[in-house]
Design a protein around this motif. Structure first.
Motif, mmCIF file in Angstrom:
data_model
loop_
_atom_site.group_PDB
_atom_site.id
_atom_site.type_symbol
_atom_site.label_atom_id
_atom_site.label_comp_id
_atom_site.label_asym_id
_atom_site.label_seq_id
_atom_site.Cartn_x
_atom_site.Cartn_y
_atom_site.Cartn_z
ATOM 1 N N VAL A 28 0.819 -1.208 0.000
ATOM 2 C CA VAL A 28 0.000 0.000 0.000
ATOM 3 C C VAL A 28 0.854 1.260 0.000
ATOM 4 O O VAL A 28 0.574 2.225 -0.703
ATOM 5 N N ALA A 29 1.908 1.279 0.809
ATOM 6 C CA ALA A 29 2.720 2.492 0.954
ATOM 7 C C ALA A 29 3.318 2.938 -0.377
ATOM 8 O O ALA A 29 3.373 4.137 -0.675
ATOM 9 N N ALA A 30 3.758 1.969 -1.182
ATOM 10 C CA ALA A 30 4.412 2.307 -2.447
ATOM 11 C C ALA A 30 3.432 2.488 -3.597
ATOM 12 O O ALA A 30 3.807 2.983 -4.666
ATOM 13 N N LEU A 31 2.190 2.096 -3.404
ATOM 14 C CA LEU A 31 1.207 2.166 -4.474
ATOM 15 C C LEU A 31 0.914 3.605 -4.873
ATOM 16 O O LEU A 31 0.753 4.475 -4.022
ATOM 17 N N ARG A 32 0.826 3.834 -6.186
ATOM 18 C CA ARG A 32 0.411 5.129 -6.722
ATOM 19 C C ARG A 32 -0.770 4.916 -7.647
ATOM 20 O O ARG A 32 -0.916 3.848 -8.253
ATOM 21 N N ILE A 33 -1.596 5.929 -7.770
ATOM 22 C CA ILE A 33 -2.717 5.857 -8.704
ATOM 23 C C ILE A 33 -2.208 5.583 -10.113
ATOM 24 O O ILE A 33 -2.816 4.834 -10.884
ATOM 25 N N SER A 34 -1.060 6.148 -10.439
ATOM 26 C CA SER A 34 -0.490 5.941 -11.769
ATOM 27 C C SER A 34 -0.126 4.480 -12.025
ATOM 28 O O SER A 34 -0.140 4.021 -13.173
ATOM 29 N N ASP A 35 0.183 3.710 -10.968
ATOM 30 C CA ASP A 35 0.487 2.284 -11.136
ATOM 31 C C ASP A 35 -0.754 1.530 -11.609
ATOM 32 O O ASP A 35 -0.674 0.667 -12.487
ATOM 33 N N VAL A 36 -1.878 1.843 -11.005
ATOM 34 C CA VAL A 36 -3.131 1.186 -11.384
ATOM 35 C C VAL A 36 -3.518 1.591 -12.801
ATOM 36 O O VAL A 36 -3.917 0.750 -13.618
ATOM 37 N N ALA A 37 -3.392 2.869 -13.099
ATOM 38 C CA ALA A 37 -3.729 3.349 -14.441
ATOM 39 C C ALA A 37 -2.843 2.697 -15.500
ATOM 40 O O ALA A 37 -3.323 2.244 -16.547
ATOM 41 N N ALA A 38 -1.549 2.633 -15.234
ATOM 42 C CA ALA A 38 -0.613 2.062 -16.200
ATOM 43 C C ALA A 38 -0.872 0.578 -16.435
ATOM 44 O O ALA A 38 -0.722 0.075 -17.559
ATOM 45 N N ALA A 39 -1.274 -0.135 -15.381
ATOM 46 C CA ALA A 39 -1.535 -1.567 -15.514
ATOM 47 C C ALA A 39 -2.673 -1.839 -16.490
ATOM 48 O O ALA A 39 -2.709 -2.895 -17.130
ATOM 49 N N LEU A 40 -3.594 -0.888 -16.624
ATOM 50 C CA LEU A 40 -4.748 -1.057 -17.503
ATOM 51 C C LEU A 40 -4.651 -0.231 -18.779
ATOM 52 O O LEU A 40 -5.521 -0.336 -19.650
ATOM 53 N N GLY A 41 -3.621 0.605 -18.857
ATOM 54 C CA GLY A 41 -3.490 1.458 -20.026
ATOM 55 C C GLY A 41 -4.536 2.550 -20.095
ATOM 56 O O GLY A 41 -5.014 2.911 -21.177
ATOM 57 N N VAL A 42 -4.912 3.077 -18.912
ATOM 58 C CA VAL A 42 -5.883 4.171 -18.868
ATOM 59 C C VAL A 42 -5.223 5.378 -18.219
ATOM 60 O O VAL A 42 -4.098 5.307 -17.720
ATOM 61 N N SER A 43 -5.935 6.489 -18.177
ATOM 62 C CA SER A 43 -5.379 7.713 -17.605
ATOM 63 C C SER A 43 -5.539 7.738 -16.088
ATOM 64 O O SER A 43 -6.433 7.095 -15.528
ATOM 65 N N ASN A 44 -4.665 8.503 -15.447
ATOM 66 C CA ASN A 44 -4.812 8.726 -14.000
ATOM 67 C C ASN A 44 -6.162 9.363 -13.689
ATOM 68 O O ASN A 44 -6.783 9.060 -12.663
ATOM 69 N N ALA A 45 -6.608 10.227 -14.597
ATOM 70 C CA ALA A 45 -7.864 10.946 -14.382
ATOM 71 C C ALA A 45 -9.047 9.987 -14.291
ATOM 72 O O ALA A 45 -9.993 10.232 -13.539
ATOM 73 N N LEU A 46 -8.993 8.891 -15.046
ATOM 74 C CA LEU A 46 -10.083 7.922 -15.004
ATOM 75 C C LEU A 46 -10.160 7.259 -13.630
ATOM 76 O O LEU A 46 -11.250 7.072 -13.070
ATOM 77 N N VAL A 47 -9.009 6.898 -13.062
ATOM 78 C CA VAL A 47 -8.976 6.288 -11.738
ATOM 79 C C VAL A 47 -9.501 7.284 -10.705
ATOM 80 O O VAL A 47 -10.317 6.932 -9.832
ATOM 81 N N ILE A 48 -9.053 8.514 -10.794
ATOM 82 C CA ILE A 48 -9.479 9.555 -9.854
ATOM 83 C C ILE A 48 -10.972 9.829 -9.986
ATOM 84 O O ILE A 48 -11.666 10.070 -8.990
ATOM 85 N N TYR A 49 -11.500 9.759 -11.204
ATOM 86 C CA TYR A 49 -12.930 9.980 -11.436
ATOM 87 C C TYR A 49 -13.761 8.975 -10.634
ATOM 88 O O TYR A 49 -14.789 9.324 -10.047
ATOM 89 N N HIS A 50 -13.309 7.724 -10.603
ATOM 90 C CA HIS A 50 -14.069 6.675 -9.931
ATOM 91 C C HIS A 50 -13.844 6.645 -8.418
ATOM 92 O O HIS A 50 -14.746 6.258 -7.675
ATOM 93 N N PHE A 51 -12.650 7.053 -7.965
ATOM 94 C CA PHE A 51 -12.331 6.870 -6.535
ATOM 95 C C PHE A 51 -11.848 8.135 -5.826
ATOM 96 O O PHE A 51 -11.714 8.129 -4.611
ATOM 97 N N SER A 52 -11.559 9.157 -6.544
ATOM 98 C CA SER A 52 -11.176 10.488 -6.056
ATOM 99 C C SER A 52 -9.832 10.556 -5.328
ATOM 100 O O SER A 52 -9.073 11.508 -5.518
ATOM 101 N N THR A 53 -9.505 9.578 -4.480
ATOM 102 C CA THR A 53 -8.223 9.593 -3.772
ATOM 103 C C THR A 53 -7.636 8.188 -3.715
ATOM 104 O O THR A 53 -8.356 7.186 -3.856
ATOM 105 N N LYS A 54 -6.350 8.129 -3.489
ATOM 106 C CA LYS A 54 -5.698 6.827 -3.316
ATOM 107 C C LYS A 54 -6.277 6.090 -2.123
ATOM 108 O O LYS A 54 -6.481 4.867 -2.173
ATOM 109 N N GLU A 55 -6.567 6.800 -1.036
ATOM 110 C CA GLU A 55 -7.081 6.176 0.173
ATOM 111 C C GLU A 55 -8.423 5.482 -0.091
ATOM 112 O O GLU A 55 -8.653 4.350 0.369
ATOM 113 N N LYS A 56 -9.293 6.144 -0.847
ATOM 114 C CA LYS A 56 -10.588 5.544 -1.161
ATOM 115 C C LYS A 56 -10.433 4.372 -2.125
ATOM 116 O O LYS A 56 -11.169 3.379 -2.033
ATOM 117 N N LEU A 57 -9.494 4.472 -3.038
ATOM 118 C CA LEU A 57 -9.215 3.365 -3.956
ATOM 119 C C LEU A 57 -8.736 2.141 -3.192
ATOM 120 O O LEU A 57 -9.209 1.025 -3.425
#
Length: 205
Positions: A28-57
């Protein structure tokens, strides 16, 4: 190739699966929103749209990961046969030698929840569900006269505390205790809680 258009729910589940995989890989400590986005080939903005913060994700990812195990737990409890047999199956499955998934993920979540209120609420709620289901099947067996258990809720607490502690040890220090010895200890703990001889417990198979 263009990406298939997913519904909001499908996209959310895809993001949660990717988040769980990244948490297991990075922590968890090293996780970034960009890691999740990159794994799926989507934008950081898409992840933030659905979860707003890393903590909520992260909190949503833990809840998502727990649902499969909770469904399996309910299925084991709903099987036919004596409550004792079903209870032993549940405890064996939940133990570090069983098939419950994600002990590393849960240990990570417990540690982070000390500092993250959102995740703490999620993990607490999931833990309560585990204990509630376990309490019900323990109470069922006691009511049927299969064993004596004056306080099923307290028994559920003690059993899960024992299994959680054993899992932490075995996840952190893999290989330090043999599978057969762990299974024996788990059976001994369950038998002691129910006032049974271990032989009676084993005979419930």
């Amino acid at each position: 190739m263009a990406r298939v258009r997913l519904s909001v729910q499908e996209r959310r589940e895809e993001l949660l699966r990717a988040a769980v995989e990244q948490i297991e890989e990075r922590g968890v400590a090293a996780l970034r929103i960009s890691d999740v986005a990159a794994a799926l080939g989507v934008s950081n903005a898409l992840v933030i749209y659905h979860f707003s913060t890393k903590e909520k994700l992260v909190a949503a990812a833990f809840e998502h990961a727990a649902q499969a195990d909770l469904e399996r737990l309910r299925a084991l409890v709903a099987r036919g046969g004596s409550a004792l047999r079903r209870l032993r199956s549940v405890v064996r499955w939940y133990s570090p030698t069983g098939q419950a998934k994600g002990w590393k993920l849960w240990i990570e979540g417990w540690a982070v929840s000390l500092r993250e209120p959102v995740l703490r609420e999620v993990t607490l709620g999931l833990d309560r569900q585990w204990k509630s289901i376990l309490t019900e099947v323990i109470a069922e067996g006691a009511a049927a006269g299969e064993y004596v258990c004056p306080d099923p809720g307290a028994t559920a607490w003690r059993l899960t505390a024992f299994l959680d502690g054993l899992a932490v040890q075995m996840t952190a220090f893999s290989g330090t205790l043999g599978r057969r010895r762990m299974e024996t200890w788990v059976d001994d703990a369950l038998a002691a809680e129910l006032g049974l001889d271990r032989a009676d417990l084993v005979a419930s198979r």
